[in-house]
Design an enzyme around this catalytic site. Structure first.
Site, mmCIF file in Angstrom:
data_model
loop_
_atom_site.group_PDB
_atom_site.id
_atom_site.type_symbol
_atom_site.label_atom_id
_atom_site.label_comp_id
_atom_site.label_asym_id
_atom_site.label_seq_id
_atom_site.Cartn_x
_atom_site.Cartn_y
_atom_site.Cartn_z
ATOM 1 N N ARG A 117 0.811 -1.225 0.000
ATOM 2 C CA ARG A 117 0.000 0.000 0.000
ATOM 3 C C ARG A 117 0.843 1.274 0.000
ATOM 4 N NH1 ARG A 117 -3.299 -3.311 3.495
ATOM 5 N NH2 ARG A 117 -5.227 -3.876 2.396
ATOM 6 N N LYS A 138 3.111 11.711 -10.705
ATOM 7 C CA LYS A 138 2.239 10.840 -11.482
ATOM 8 C C LYS A 138 3.014 9.586 -11.864
ATOM 9 C CE LYS A 138 -0.268 12.876 -14.733
ATOM 10 N NZ LYS A 138 -0.627 13.824 -15.816
ATOM 11 N N GLU A 180 9.667 18.223 -24.578
ATOM 12 C CA GLU A 180 8.939 18.584 -23.363
ATOM 13 C C GLU A 180 9.366 19.966 -22.860
ATOM 14 O OE1 GLU A 180 6.418 17.294 -21.961
ATOM 15 O OE2 GLU A 180 6.315 15.163 -22.464
ATOM 16 N N LYS A 220 7.238 23.384 -14.479
ATOM 17 C CA LYS A 220 6.349 22.270 -14.140
ATOM 18 C C LYS A 220 6.031 22.253 -12.652
ATOM 19 C CE LYS A 220 5.138 17.537 -14.557
ATOM 20 N NZ LYS A 220 5.324 16.230 -15.191
ATOM 21 N N GLU A 230 -4.608 17.361 -11.019
ATOM 22 C CA GLU A 230 -4.986 17.596 -12.423
ATOM 23 C C GLU A 230 -6.483 17.844 -12.598
ATOM 24 O OE1 GLU A 230 -3.765 15.768 -16.793
ATOM 25 O OE2 GLU A 230 -3.131 14.745 -14.983
ATOM 26 N N ARG A 234 -3.234 22.014 -14.166
ATOM 27 C CA ARG A 234 -2.261 20.976 -14.490
ATOM 28 C C ARG A 234 -2.581 20.290 -15.816
ATOM 29 N NH1 ARG A 234 0.510 16.418 -10.502
ATOM 30 N NH2 ARG A 234 1.843 15.529 -12.110
ATOM 31 N N ASN A 238 -0.573 18.724 -20.509
ATOM 32 C CA ASN A 238 -0.857 17.722 -21.537
ATOM 33 C C ASN A 238 -0.850 18.314 -22.946
ATOM 34 O OD1 ASN A 238 -1.470 15.161 -20.020
ATOM 35 N ND2 ASN A 238 -2.929 16.533 -19.024
ATOM 36 N N HIS A 241 -0.079 16.194 -26.004
ATOM 37 C CA HIS A 241 -0.110 14.793 -25.616
ATOM 38 C C HIS A 241 -1.352 14.049 -26.102
ATOM 39 C CE1 HIS A 241 3.175 16.121 -23.166
ATOM 40 N NE2 HIS A 241 3.357 14.924 -22.661
ATOM 41 N N HIS A 245 0.122 10.784 -27.474
ATOM 42 C CA HIS A 245 -0.141 9.484 -26.861
ATOM 43 C C HIS A 245 -0.826 8.539 -27.845
ATOM 44 C CE1 HIS A 245 0.013 10.835 -22.351
ATOM 45 N NE2 HIS A 245 1.208 10.695 -22.890
ATOM 46 N N HIS A 258 8.670 9.050 -26.617
ATOM 47 C CA HIS A 258 7.535 9.851 -26.147
ATOM 48 C C HIS A 258 7.639 11.287 -26.651
ATOM 49 C CE1 HIS A 258 4.481 11.506 -23.535
ATOM 50 N NE2 HIS A 258 5.361 12.331 -22.999
#
Length: 358
Positions: A117, A138, A180, A220, A230, A234, A238, A241, A245, A258
């Site tokens: 956990r 993330k 990026e 960032k 997000e 935030r 993206n 992206h 993606h 990426h």
């Protein structure tokens, strides 16, 4: 050595940037761990794993090496790493170190988030691209039907960025991470944008790269601190992206890096911003810079419908409506719902102009 503090409601942490600091990682730890698992990949492990191991200077250190590349960010590798952690006897006072690029950071971070956990983990990024993924907490793995769809918000206890590791990066990885940085400049101000596009990646100096790296991290970090989960600003991170993606998933993870896929997505975001918002953006400048620096313009031109379907599975999509990050101008991003039929027309014309005739 530079230190950037990131505030988090889950767990605040420092980003330490310096040269050769991987050799002194023990000095940065604020607690004693019962055992430590270093997770790295087949490219990075042979370069830096021993440095990290020796710098920790303690017993019960284990190293697990996974295949390099985006294709390792899957449920099988994730499960196998859990198995190894159990076999090594990791407990709740153990530490996981993510040594590598964005793939390793996401994968090892998600293992740490879910093992017993949640146990502590440290990001030790070794790529330019990972300046982005190592900040913000993330962590995720991919699903065959979409990128980063299985994951969590789980900040590291520390990000240790040894800039010396950037010297071993191949041009493809420099291109990936620099995309990026360009994204972050698009979200912030035209000054940084102009500085970044004045560079040719074959001739960029380590000093310039380190300066841009620090600026990108600060941008960032500031956005993440405003909106950790997000739900608001935030989402702007993206930018590029939604299509990026989709291209990665459609071509198969690892065909493009990426950042190379995001670069195509950034150009498309400019294009859609012009159509939807009547924005006046430096699209020709970006297009020319990408071509000069040999970014691949690779899209399956006969799979527009499949790309649209993948974009509909993007994490920003709500009520089956595709939400893109667009720009009114450099430094002024907005989220904008684009109707599916319009998006298909935009993507078709974009592919014909940039990919086929480009």
């Amino acid at each position: 050595m530079k230190n950037i503090h990131v505030r988090s409601t889950i767990q605040s942490y420092d980003i330490v940037i310096g040269n050769h600091i991987r050799h002194h990682i023990k000095d940065q730890l604020d607690k004693n761990y019962s055992s430590i698992l270093i997770i790295t990949d087949s490219n990075v492990g042979k370069l830096y794993a021993q440095d990290i191991h020796d710098g920790l200077n303690q017993k019960n250190i284990f190293i697990e090496i996974v295949d390099a590349g985006e294709q390792s960010k899957n449920i099988e590798t994730f499960y196998n790493l859990h198995t190894k952690a159990i076999e090594y006897g990791l407990d709740r006072q153990s530490l996981i170190i993510a040594l590598g690029g964005g793939v390793i950071g996401d994968l090892a971070g998600f293992v740490a988030a879910t093992y017993m956990r949640g146990i502590d983990f440290i990001q030790v990024p070794t790529t330019l691209l990972a300046h982005d993924s190592s900040v913000g907490g993330k962590v995720a793995i991919n699903h065959d039907k979409g990128k980063n769809l299985i994951g969590s918000f789980y900040p590291p206890v520390l990000v240790l960025y040894d800039t010396d590791t950037l010297q071993t990066l191949p041009p493809k990885e420099i291109r990936s991470g620099y995309a990026e940085l360009i994204k972050e400049a698009m979200l912030s101000d035209s000054g940084l944008w102009n500085k970044l596009l004045s560079q040719h990646l074959d001739r960029i100096t380590p000093a310039d790269l380190e300066q841009f790296l620090e600026m990108g991290i600060k941008i960032k970090a500031e956005i993440v601190q405003q909106d950790e989960r997000e739900s608001g600003v935030r989402k702007f991170l993206n930018l590029g992206h939604t299509l990026g993606h989709a291209i990665e998933a459609d071509l198969g993870y690892g065909v493009l890096t990426h950042g190379e896929a995001v670069a195509i997505g950034l150009l498309f975001a400019f294009y859609v911003s012009e159509q939807e918002l009547q924005a006046v953006l430096p699209i020709q400048e970006l297009r020319d810079w990408l071509k000069r620096n040999e970014y691949p313009f690779l899209v399956n031109t006969d799979r527009i419908d499949e790309l649209i379907d993948l974009m509909k599975r993007d994490k920003k999509t709500e009520h089956n409506q595709i939400q893109m990050v667009l720009l009114n101008k450099i430094g002024d991003p907005v989220t904008h719902i684009v109707e599916e039929n319009k998006l298909k027309n935009y993507l078709t014309s974009f592919v014909e102009r940039e990919i086929i005739n480009g």
